[in-house]
Design a protein around this motif. Structure first.
Motif, PDB file in Angstrom:
ATOM      1  N   VAL A 216       0.837  -1.202   0.000  1.00 62.54           N
ATOM      2  CA  VAL A 216       0.000   0.000   0.000  1.00 62.54           C
ATOM      3  C   VAL A 216       0.870   1.251   0.000  1.00 62.54           C
ATOM      4  N   LEU A 217       1.905   1.245   0.824  1.00 64.24           N
ATOM      5  CA  LEU A 217       2.818   2.387   0.882  1.00 64.24           C
ATOM      6  C   LEU A 217       3.556   2.564  -0.440  1.00 64.24           C
ATOM      7  N   LEU A 218       4.056   1.466  -1.000  1.00 64.01           N
ATOM      8  CA  LEU A 218       4.849   1.555  -2.219  1.00 64.01           C
ATOM      9  C   LEU A 218       4.004   1.908  -3.447  1.00 64.01           C
ATOM     10  N   TYR A 219       2.795   1.362  -3.529  1.00 62.91           N
ATOM     11  CA  TYR A 219       1.907   1.750  -4.635  1.00 62.91           C
ATOM     12  C   TYR A 219       1.545   3.233  -4.554  1.00 62.91           C
ATOM     13  N   SER A 220       1.350   3.721  -3.330  1.00 60.24           N
ATOM     14  CA  SER A 220       1.072   5.143  -3.157  1.00 60.24           C
ATOM     15  C   SER A 220       2.249   5.987  -3.624  1.00 60.24           C
ATOM     16  N   ALA A 221       3.466   5.561  -3.265  1.00 61.62           N
ATOM     17  CA  ALA A 221       4.662   6.287  -3.680  1.00 61.62           C
ATOM     18  C   ALA A 221       4.849   6.233  -5.192  1.00 61.62           C
ATOM     19  N   ALA A 222       4.621   5.060  -5.798  1.00 63.71           N
ATOM     20  CA  ALA A 222       4.747   4.924  -7.248  1.00 63.71           C
ATOM     21  C   ALA A 222       3.693   5.766  -7.973  1.00 63.71           C
ATOM     22  N   GLY A 223       2.504   5.850  -7.396  1.00 60.25           N
ATOM     23  CA  GLY A 223       1.465   6.692  -7.977  1.00 60.25           C
ATOM     24  C   GLY A 223       1.872   8.153  -7.988  1.00 60.25           C
ATOM     25  N   MET A 224       2.636   8.558  -6.970  1.00 56.38           N
ATOM     26  CA  MET A 224       3.107   9.932  -6.893  1.00 56.38           C
ATOM     27  C   MET A 224       4.020  10.265  -8.070  1.00 56.38           C
ATOM     28  N   CYS A 225       4.856   9.303  -8.478  1.00 53.18           N
ATOM     29  CA  CYS A 225       5.720   9.503  -9.654  1.00 53.18           C
ATOM     30  C   CYS A 225       4.878   9.817 -10.895  1.00 53.18           C
ATOM     31  N   ALA A 226       3.861   9.006 -11.118  1.00 49.88           N
ATOM     32  CA  ALA A 226       3.007   9.197 -12.295  1.00 49.88           C
ATOM     33  C   ALA A 226       2.236  10.511 -12.202  1.00 49.88           C
ATOM     34  N   GLU A 227       1.804  10.875 -10.999  1.00 51.56           N
ATOM     35  CA  GLU A 227       1.114  12.154 -10.811  1.00 51.56           C
ATOM     36  C   GLU A 227       2.015  13.328 -11.198  1.00 51.56           C
ATOM     37  N   ASN A 228       3.280  13.248 -10.823  1.00 47.61           N
ATOM     38  CA  ASN A 228       4.218  14.318 -11.152  1.00 47.61           C
ATOM     39  C   ASN A 228       4.375  14.466 -12.657  1.00 47.61           C
ATOM     40  N   ARG A 229       4.450  13.332 -13.354  1.00 46.07           N
ATOM     41  CA  ARG A 229       4.576  13.377 -14.817  1.00 46.07           C
ATOM     42  C   ARG A 229       3.306  13.945 -15.445  1.00 46.07           C
ATOM     43  N   ALA A 230       2.159  13.588 -14.871  1.00 48.55           N
ATOM     44  CA  ALA A 230       0.891  14.122 -15.382  1.00 48.55           C
ATOM     45  C   ALA A 230       0.826  15.638 -15.192  1.00 48.55           C
ATOM     46  N   LEU A 231       1.316  16.108 -14.043  1.00 52.49           N
ATOM     47  CA  LEU A 231       1.328  17.547 -13.794  1.00 52.49           C
ATOM     48  C   LEU A 231       2.232  18.268 -14.786  1.00 52.49           C
ATOM     49  N   ASP A 232       3.420  17.719 -15.035  1.00 52.82           N
ATOM     50  CA  ASP A 232       4.330  18.343 -16.008  1.00 52.82           C
ATOM     51  C   ASP A 232       3.664  18.451 -17.377  1.00 52.82           C
ATOM     52  N   ALA A 233       2.955  17.404 -17.779  1.00 55.46           N
ATOM     53  CA  ALA A 233       2.262  17.432 -19.073  1.00 55.46           C
ATOM     54  C   ALA A 233       1.132  18.460 -19.059  1.00 55.46           C
ATOM     55  N   GLU A 234       0.426  18.566 -17.927  1.00 54.09           N
ATOM     56  CA  GLU A 234      -0.656  19.543 -17.826  1.00 54.09           C
ATOM     57  C   GLU A 234      -0.117  20.965 -17.923  1.00 54.09           C
ATOM     58  N   LEU A 235       1.016  21.225 -17.283  1.00 55.12           N
ATOM     59  CA  LEU A 235       1.619  22.559 -17.364  1.00 55.12           C
ATOM     60  C   LEU A 235       2.060  22.868 -18.790  1.00 55.12           C
ATOM     61  N   ARG A 236       2.570  21.855 -19.493  1.00 59.46           N
ATOM     62  CA  ARG A 236       2.940  22.036 -20.902  1.00 59.46           C
ATOM     63  C   ARG A 236       1.702  22.357 -21.735  1.00 59.46           C
ATOM     64  N   TYR A 237       0.597  21.682 -21.419  1.00 59.75           N
ATOM     65  CA  TYR A 237      -0.665  21.954 -22.115  1.00 59.75           C
ATOM     66  C   TYR A 237      -1.124  23.403 -21.888  1.00 59.75           C
ATOM     67  N   LEU A 238      -1.026  23.862 -20.638  1.00 52.45           N
ATOM     68  CA  LEU A 238      -1.461  25.221 -20.321  1.00 52.45           C
ATOM     69  C   LEU A 238      -0.604  26.260 -21.044  1.00 52.45           C
ATOM     70  N   ARG A 239       0.710  26.029 -21.097  1.00 53.98           N
ATOM     71  CA  ARG A 239       1.598  26.970 -21.788  1.00 53.98           C
ATOM     72  C   ARG A 239       1.320  26.981 -23.290  1.00 53.98           C
ATOM     73  N   ALA A 240       1.147  25.787 -23.853  1.00 57.72           N
ATOM     74  CA  ALA A 240       0.881  25.707 -25.287  1.00 57.72           C
ATOM     75  C   ALA A 240      -0.450  26.365 -25.634  1.00 57.72           C
ATOM     76  N   SER A 241      -1.460  26.150 -24.803  1.00 53.49           N
ATOM     77  CA  SER A 241      -2.765  26.769 -25.040  1.00 53.49           C
ATOM     78  C   SER A 241      -2.665  28.282 -24.967  1.00 53.49           C
ATOM     79  N   LYS A 242      -1.899  28.763 -24.012  1.00 53.42           N
ATOM     80  CA  LYS A 242      -1.736  30.210 -23.836  1.00 53.42           C
ATOM     81  C   LYS A 242      -1.030  30.836 -25.040  1.00 53.42           C
ATOM     82  N   ASP A 243      -0.093  30.054 -25.631  1.00 51.67           N
ATOM     83  CA  ASP A 243       0.664  30.558 -26.782  1.00 51.67           C
ATOM     84  C   ASP A 243      -0.006  30.249 -28.115  1.00 51.67           C
ATOM     85  N   GLY A 244      -1.152  29.600 -28.077  1.00 58.60           N
ATOM     86  CA  GLY A 244      -1.854  29.289 -29.315  1.00 58.60           C
ATOM     87  C   GLY A 244      -1.251  28.149 -30.100  1.00 58.60           C
TER      88      GLY A 244
END
Length: 362
Positions: free
Chosen positions: A82-110
């Motif tokens: 349970v602890l390790l799956y939670s920690a591994a999920g955090m890795c994927a969440e971080n990557r998802a956030l980076d992609a979301e920030l890239r999406y926001l920047r790209a949308s802002k720049d058209g």
């Protein structure tokens, strides 16, 4: 090599050795249980006490398959898993956030194509995070219901060990996070939506003061976000404030993260800024950090930082600076990072072509 990694290698060696040398299922099971008992006693505490969330998430990626292998040997890896799956999920969440920030920047720049690509990437990482977190939640729910002979969310198990109570909290939070990430992925994992109601009821089984205000803060967020969940319940805003006071005193700021989640969902800039400023104030030098649970405090900080980065990127195209939770773009002339460029030389102007110079050939 870190202590956690050394202990992880020792545990893995013990598991492999017991499998290869025994040739007997009973011995294999006994060896696996010994290895897991050793891990829970000597590996889990250092992981929870560590303040490097990135190392923890990478440990989750690396160690989870080895820990889950002991299940086929007849052992019970639930607490570690349970602890390790939670920690591994955090890795994927971080990557998802980076992609979301890239999406926001790209949308802002058209940049339509890049924005589309970033959104696809975000959904894939969110799906992986949801899958890992939901797997951890399922392991926890199945084991706890079998061990304590009850239905999760309908009654409270009698958990005498602190580790069991801590895993109960992490398991519940994993279920809630898996539901959120599944929504962000477009429903790729099909996480049941009734987990929110189960978590809301189940969190009442934990001592709110002992667990840093996190149980009641989690319930309050669900009361705010889930229609009808707060009917007949205490005022969620007041409950969050009380839980945040406990969190600040105890040094594990999960309640502040829950408050930021609620503020972000409200769509109210004033509430969100107040939530970010409250967290920043709780991190002052004179505020304690619980030495036994630095990891959970760090995970809370990572959640709040992600919310701040998302807020800043949506409005300015860049992440929050070091002071980005206390001072915002419309409250200052520039970000603190602009000082990095103060000493750069001014660009040299190219001499313009004079009338006497020959024109360039076409």
């Amino acid at each position: 090599m870190s202590k956690v990694h050394k202990l992880g290698q020792l545990m893995l060696t013990a598991v492999v050795a017991s499998s290869v040398l025994s040739g007997c299922s009973y011995v294999v099971k006994s060896g696996a249980n010994v290895a897991l008992g050793f891990s829970e006693k000597h590996i889990v505490p250092p992981i929870l006490a560590g303040n490097d969330t990135d190392m923890a998430c990478n440990s989750g990626n690396a160690l989870t398959p080895a820990i889950m292998a002991t299940k086929d040997m007849g052992a019970d890896p639930t607490r570690m898993a349970v602890l390790l799956y939670s920690a591994a999920g955090m890795c994927a969440e971080n990557r998802a956030l980076d992609a979301e920030l890239r999406y926001l920047r790209a949308s802002k720049d058209g940049k339509v194509t890049e924005a589309q690509d970033a959104r696809i990437e975000q959904k894939r990482w969110a799906a992986l995070a949801a899958e890992r977190q939901y797997t951890g939640y399922q392991l926890f729910a199945e084991r706890w219901q079998a061990k304590y002979k009850y239905t999760l969310g309908d009654s409270c198990p009698t958990m005498r060990k602190d580790l069991d109570q801590t895993i109960y909290l992490i398991g519940m939070l994993s279920g809630l996070q898996s539901m959120t990430n599944d929504i962000n992925s477009g429903g790729a994992v099909n996480v049941p939506k009734d987990i929110a109601a189960i978590v809301e009821r189940g969190m009442a089984c934990l001592d709110n003061n002992k667990f840093w205000g996190a149980p009641m803060a989690t319930r309050a967020v669900i009361w705010i976000l889930l229609p009808g969940a707060g009917d007949g319940k205490p005022d969620p805003t007041q409950t969050l404030q009380q839980s945040m006071q406990i969190a600040e005193q105890k040094g594990v700021r999960l309640a502040f993260a829950m408050n930021a989640v609620a503020a972000q969902a409200s769509g109210d800039d004033a509430k969100l800024r107040a939530a970010l400023k409250a967290y920043a104030a709780s991190r002052a030098d004179d505020k304690p950090v619980n030495p036994e649970f630095r990891l959970l405090d760090g995970m809370a900080g990572q959640m709040v930082q992600g919310i701040a980065d998302r807020y800043w990127t949506e409005h300015t195209g860049v992440r929050a600076a070091d002071d980005g939770m206390t001072t915002f773009w419309d409250e200052q002339a520039s970000t603190g990072d602009d000082e990095l460029f103060n000493d750069l030389p001014a660009p040299t102007e190219e001499p313009s072509a004079s009338a006497d110079e020959p024109a360039a050939n076409p």
